[in-house]
Design an enzyme around this catalytic site. Structure first.
Site, mmCIF file in Angstrom:
data_model
loop_
_atom_site.group_PDB
_atom_site.id
_atom_site.type_symbol
_atom_site.label_atom_id
_atom_site.label_comp_id
_atom_site.label_asym_id
_atom_site.label_seq_id
_atom_site.Cartn_x
_atom_site.Cartn_y
_atom_site.Cartn_z
ATOM 1 N N GLU A 32 0.881 -1.177 0.000
ATOM 2 C CA GLU A 32 0.000 0.000 0.000
ATOM 3 C C GLU A 32 0.917 1.225 0.000
ATOM 4 O OE1 GLU A 32 -3.352 -0.354 2.986
ATOM 5 O OE2 GLU A 32 -2.206 -2.150 3.473
ATOM 6 N N ARG A 257 5.736 -13.212 9.610
ATOM 7 C CA ARG A 257 6.389 -11.950 9.266
ATOM 8 C C ARG A 257 7.694 -11.812 10.045
ATOM 9 N NH1 ARG A 257 2.235 -7.463 10.556
ATOM 10 N NH2 ARG A 257 3.889 -6.157 9.754
ATOM 11 N N LYS A 267 3.960 0.267 10.620
ATOM 12 C CA LYS A 267 4.013 1.487 9.805
ATOM 13 C C LYS A 267 3.494 2.686 10.604
ATOM 14 C CE LYS A 267 3.344 0.504 5.261
ATOM 15 N NZ LYS A 267 2.553 0.326 4.047
#
Length: 547
Positions: A32, A257, A267
């Protein structure tokens, strides 16, 4: 370097090709564009690109740009730059926003099939109605609107008739499902906002959970690889693919992850560090962003090797940052020229060295890589050494400089401390030493041994330089009742003014060196000027990490 270390995802792909389920593979990296990529994304990039590469497939770079409120062309450009810098070329470049017409049509198809409806509940009410992990949800009073009414309302949403948050389009699945993701998830929300790619064409935007599976299917992605938090969304992913009647049926596979010690990867948290001034931008060398690691001096080769070596697992674990640093050292040790820099200078006058004389000494550029050749270093009556390399009253087993002691100057001579000069406050400001001309490096002198070897820089031709020394930005894991900001290390950056050898006058941004006894350093591209280079500490010379 062997790229194809076995892992469960690779085994799935291999089997799919061998059994004829697929005759080719297509993967994708779908960020994104609402922030900068970090080391966790690097793991995903390496996995997707190298997997497709190994099996002769393709990898798309796709921007999942479905939220105009948080996205920016700045992030699009930085992501492209990062992927290229890591060493990868995408086969197709796509934007989710280019599929908005197609997504709208598939949403209309779901409405016609009685599988989607326009809801007037507020976001808060939708949350309340959704229930909890242990209690089922409750149906919206608007859930049974007719197909005709829903088609009309959805078109009017698109035409801009309603304000932000007034209505949403939801999938009609099962409000009692044990999987909370299947409790009538929102597919579209109203946002009167200009989009970086589509401008003002749209005022309704698809939600990620609806858009993502359609994007994968429209691009014929075979293996949609994502992180573990999307595992619970896989049934919804498949539901949208099936009920939107997509021809292509991608398979979603989840992996753990990457988390690193002393690092935040969220983020939202990284954005907070930038916006609240804890760091000087997304590319601050203390940040785990790819642009920060690049500016710090990490190499793409080291990052790729690290991503391969940590492997791909079905669980999420924490990796010691020392492991990443180990691969940086391994990559730089044969590439980086050796040099000398003094970060906390102390002046030394060699009283028996001829005044006005300069001699040029020979030094290897990299002893581990003799092909890099030799360099010349000036030596004269005045030099700088490190303040830390002198003690007036040393403890036992201190082998560096102290009154009456003799040490070797790297590539030069033995010197002996004869006199200590202090200022009015008692601080040592200069040392008077003598040298022994017989002890020149390379002459084979064996008359006596010394235990300490110091680095130094000749004073009259030394180039002023700034050194930026780094410690981890985050001290340790969040403790209960504290925020991550309370764990920001106040000593994460130390700026020192020192000197480097004159042959480094022409260094360029991103040049990398090993400073004798200090570590590996990178010429900072942001703060270096023609008058003064700025060096970022990449990694120290030694590590406790063992592979």
């Amino acid at each position: 370097m062997e790229h194809n270390a076995s892992n469960f995802i690779r085994n799935i792909v291999k089997e799919d090709l061998e059994t004829g389920k697929h005759d080719h593979i297509i993967t994708r990296f779908p960020p994104e564009p609402n922030g900068y990529l970090h080391i966790g994304h690097a793991k995903s990039i390496v996995l997707n690109f190298e997997l497709a590469d190994e099996f002769g497939g393709k990898t798309n770079l796709r921007f999942d740009d479905t939220n105009p409120l948080k996205e920016d062309i700045e992030f699009v450009n930085s992501i492209k730059e990062d992927v290229k810098w890591l060493g990868f070329e995408w086969d197709g470049l796509f934007f989710a926003s280019n599929y908005f017409d197609e997504m709208y049509n598939r949403a209309v198809l779901l409405i016609k099939k009685g599988l989607a409806y326009v809801d007037d509940l507020t976001a808060e009410e939708i949350r309340e109605y959704r229930g909890t992990l242990t209690a089922p949800g409750k149906e919206s009073p608007y859930r049974n609107r007719s197909v005709t009414e829903n088609l009309d309302l959805f078109k009017r949403m698109r035409d801009g008739e309603f304000g932000d948050g007034e209505k949403v389009l939801r999938a009609k699945i099962d409000m009692t499902s044990p999987n909370i993701n299947l409790r009538d998830p929102v597919m579209y929300r109203i946002a009167h906002a200009t989009h970086h790619n589509t401008g003002n064409k749209w005022c309704i935007y698809p939600m990620y959970a609806f858009a993502h599976p359609l994007e994968d299917a429209l691009e014929d992605v075979t293996h949609s690889i994502c992180t573990l938090e999307f595992e619970d969304q896989r049934p919804l992913y498949n539901w949208f693919i099936e009920n939107c009647e997509m021809e292509s049926k991608p398979q979603q596979i989840e992996f753990g992850r990457l988390n690193l010690t002393n690092t935040v990867m969220s983020k939202r948290k990284l954005k907070q560090l930038v916006e609240e001034g804890y760091v000087d931008g997304w590319d601050d060398p203390r940040m785990p962003t790819i642009s920060g690691l690049r500016r710090r001096g990490y190499t793409p080769e080291a990052i790729r090797t690290f991503c391969r070596e940590i492997g791909v697992a079905k669980t999420t674990g924490i990796v010691d940052t020392a492991m990443l640093e180990h691969f940086v050292r391994e990559d730089l040790k044969l590439k980086a020229p050796r040099t000398m820099g003094v970060v906390r200078p102390l002046k030394v006058v060699i009283t028996n060295y001829p005044e006005g004389q300069v001699e040029w000494l020979d030094a290897e550029i990299n002893p581990e890589n003799p092909e890099m050749g030799m360099r010349k270093i000036p030596f004269s009556r005045e030099i700088y050494i490190e303040q830390d390399d002198f003690m007036e009253n040393p403890p036992k087993k201190y082998f560096r400089l102290f009154p009456g002691n003799e040490v070797r100057l790297k590539h030069a001579y033995f010197i002996k401390c004869e006199e200590v000069i202090k200022d009015e406050n008692g601080n040592v400001i200069e040392l008077r030493c003598t040298y022994d001309p017989e002890t020149k490096s390379g002459t084979g002198f064996t008359g006596r041994k010394v235990k300490g070897t110091l680095h130094w820089v000749e004073a009259t031709q030394a180039v002023p330089a700034e050194f930026r020394l780094y410690e981890p930005l985050i001290l340790d894991e969040e403790k209960e009742g504290t925020t991550f900001l309370e764990n920001v290390n106040p000593n994460s950056l130390q700026i020192l003014q020192g000197f480097i050898e004159p042959n480094m006058r022409e260094v360029k941004a991103q040049d990398k060196f090993q400073f004798f006894r200090h570590g590996y350093f990178n010429v900072d591209p942001k703060h270096t000027t023609s008058k003064k280079p700025v060096f970022n500490l990449i990694v120290s010379l030694k590590s406790s990490f063992k592979l």
